[in-house]
Design an enzyme around this catalytic site. Structure first.
Site, PDB file in Angstrom:
ATOM      1  N   HIS A  55       0.848  -1.200   0.000  1.00 62.48           N
ATOM      2  CA  HIS A  55       0.000   0.000   0.000  1.00 62.48           C
ATOM      3  C   HIS A  55       0.882   1.248   0.000  1.00 62.48           C
ATOM      4  CE1 HIS A  55       0.819  -0.626   4.278  1.00 62.48           C
ATOM      5  NE2 HIS A  55       0.360   0.579   4.559  1.00 62.48           N
ATOM      6  N   HIS A  57       1.468   3.949   2.002  1.00 62.00           N
ATOM      7  CA  HIS A  57       2.021   4.712   3.122  1.00 62.00           C
ATOM      8  C   HIS A  57       3.545   4.823   3.030  1.00 62.00           C
ATOM      9  CE1 HIS A  57      -1.739   4.222   5.898  1.00 62.00           C
ATOM     10  NE2 HIS A  57      -1.846   5.205   5.029  1.00 62.00           N
ATOM     11  N   ASP A  59       6.077   4.716   4.983  1.00 58.74           N
ATOM     12  CA  ASP A  59       7.007   3.791   5.636  1.00 58.74           C
ATOM     13  C   ASP A  59       7.077   2.446   4.913  1.00 58.74           C
ATOM     14  OD1 ASP A  59       4.327   3.487   6.629  1.00 58.74           O
ATOM     15  OD2 ASP A  59       5.074   2.237   8.262  1.00 58.74           O
ATOM     16  N   HIS A  60       6.305   2.307   3.849  1.00 58.17           N
ATOM     17  CA  HIS A  60       6.341   1.112   3.009  1.00 58.17           C
ATOM     18  C   HIS A  60       6.884   1.399   1.606  1.00 58.17           C
ATOM     19  CE1 HIS A  60       3.705  -1.346   5.753  1.00 58.17           C
ATOM     20  NE2 HIS A  60       3.525  -0.111   6.211  1.00 58.17           N
ATOM     21  N   HIS A 111      -7.521  -0.623   5.863  1.00 62.69           N
ATOM     22  CA  HIS A 111      -6.456   0.238   6.375  1.00 62.69           C
ATOM     23  C   HIS A 111      -6.218   1.375   5.386  1.00 62.69           C
ATOM     24  CE1 HIS A 111      -2.760   1.405   8.363  1.00 62.69           C
ATOM     25  NE2 HIS A 111      -2.065   1.204   7.247  1.00 62.69           N
ATOM     26  N   ASP A 133      -0.173  -4.062   6.322  1.00 65.91           N
ATOM     27  CA  ASP A 133      -0.798  -3.538   7.540  1.00 65.91           C
ATOM     28  C   ASP A 133      -2.269  -3.926   7.663  1.00 65.91           C
ATOM     29  OD1 ASP A 133       1.614  -2.360   8.027  1.00 65.91           O
ATOM     30  OD2 ASP A 133       0.932  -0.287   7.822  1.00 65.91           O
ATOM     31  N   HIS A 171       4.695  -4.940  10.801  1.00 63.57           N
ATOM     32  CA  HIS A 171       5.087  -4.238  12.022  1.00 63.57           C
ATOM     33  C   HIS A 171       5.187  -5.201  13.202  1.00 63.57           C
ATOM     34  CE1 HIS A 171       4.695  -0.002  10.676  1.00 63.57           C
ATOM     35  NE2 HIS A 171       3.748  -0.488   9.875  1.00 63.57           N
TER      36      HIS A 171
END
Length: 260
Positions: A55, A57, A59-60, A111, A133, A171
């Protein structure tokens, strides 16, 4: 045989590194930190041959540009123009073969709206789920873009996977999730037994992951919203709410966790 190991990043992210024995080629999943990936590649003497993304975001995805700058490699991910660098957009039920392993794409919104997961059943090995996530061990992702109904449906899709599926979440949230799970189901002995195992793993600085679908069905309240113990706990926590269906129970459970 496919080998999977964690590259820790940031405070609690895992960038999963998938490598094929004897070839030296590998993929990384959700590389938010290019430096962490490059360090792992050098240490393990591996050649990066592709990237999988679940996805959009940051941090990915933040490491994609740096990792592809001097490499002509495919970047697989959601069909979403917000993700810079995707060369192979993917949609629900599509398949792709990488590292001699065939993955099926599962659309798992909730999410985020673009979220996908990667499922494979390698020969002579347990199935694999790279779920980003959407699903965490003992928990699930927050509802940033989607609805409770969407995320509930996404988790139901994952519930139907083979029970021995190894679950690779993005995570290290397990102990925090289990603290909530114990509150929802204080009489669930499986939660307590699992928590003790995870405490020991974390003391040794080892990941709590992968989990399994079988384990999550036993300990994860978000995978157990059809169980009387979870339904009762949610109704007692939100006695004024009108909770007539599984999705509404799920939504109330997610709201409870948001403020836990």
């Amino acid at each position: 045989m496919l080998h999977i190991q964690a590259i820790p990043a940031f405070q609690d992210n895992y960038i999963w590194l998938l490598s094929e024995e004897h070839t030296g080629h590998c993929l990384v999943v959700d590389p938010g930190d290019a430096d962490a990936v490059e360090t792992a590649l050098a240490r393990l003497n591996l050649t990066l041959s592709g990237i999988l993304v679940t996805h959009h975001h940051w941090d990915h995805t933040n490491g994609i540009e740096a990792l592809t700058k001097n490499r002509n490699i495919p970047v697989y991910g959601p069909d979403n123009i917000e993700i810079s660098g995707i060369t192979q957009p993917l949609n629900d039920a599509q398949t792709l073969t990488v590292l001699n392993t065939r993955f099926r794409i599962l659309k798992t919104p909730g999410h985020t709206l673009d979220h996908i997961a990667y499922f494979a059943h390698p020969d002579q090995d347990d199935p694999i789920l790279l779920c980003g996530d959407t699903l965490f061990s003992g928990g699930c992702g927050r509802l940033f873009e989607g609805t409770a109904e969407q995320l509930h449906e996404s988790l139901n899709k994952l519930c139907s996977l083979p029970k021995n599926t190894r679950v690779y979440c993005a995570h290290e949230y397990t102990l925090a999730n289990l603290a909530f799970a114990r509150t929802v189901e204080p009489g669930n002995r499986s939660i307590e037994e699992y928590r003790n195992r995870v405490i020991q793993l974390r003391k040794e600085n080892r990941p709590s992951l992968p989990s399994s679908i079988e384990l999550e069905l036993a300990i994860n309240p978000f995978m157990r919203t059809d169980q009387h113990s979870v339904i009762t706990a949610v109704r007692e926590h939100a006695p004024q709410a009108v909770l007539s269906g599984d999705a509404e129970i799920f939504g109330a459970l997610r709201q409870w966790k948001d403020h836990f």
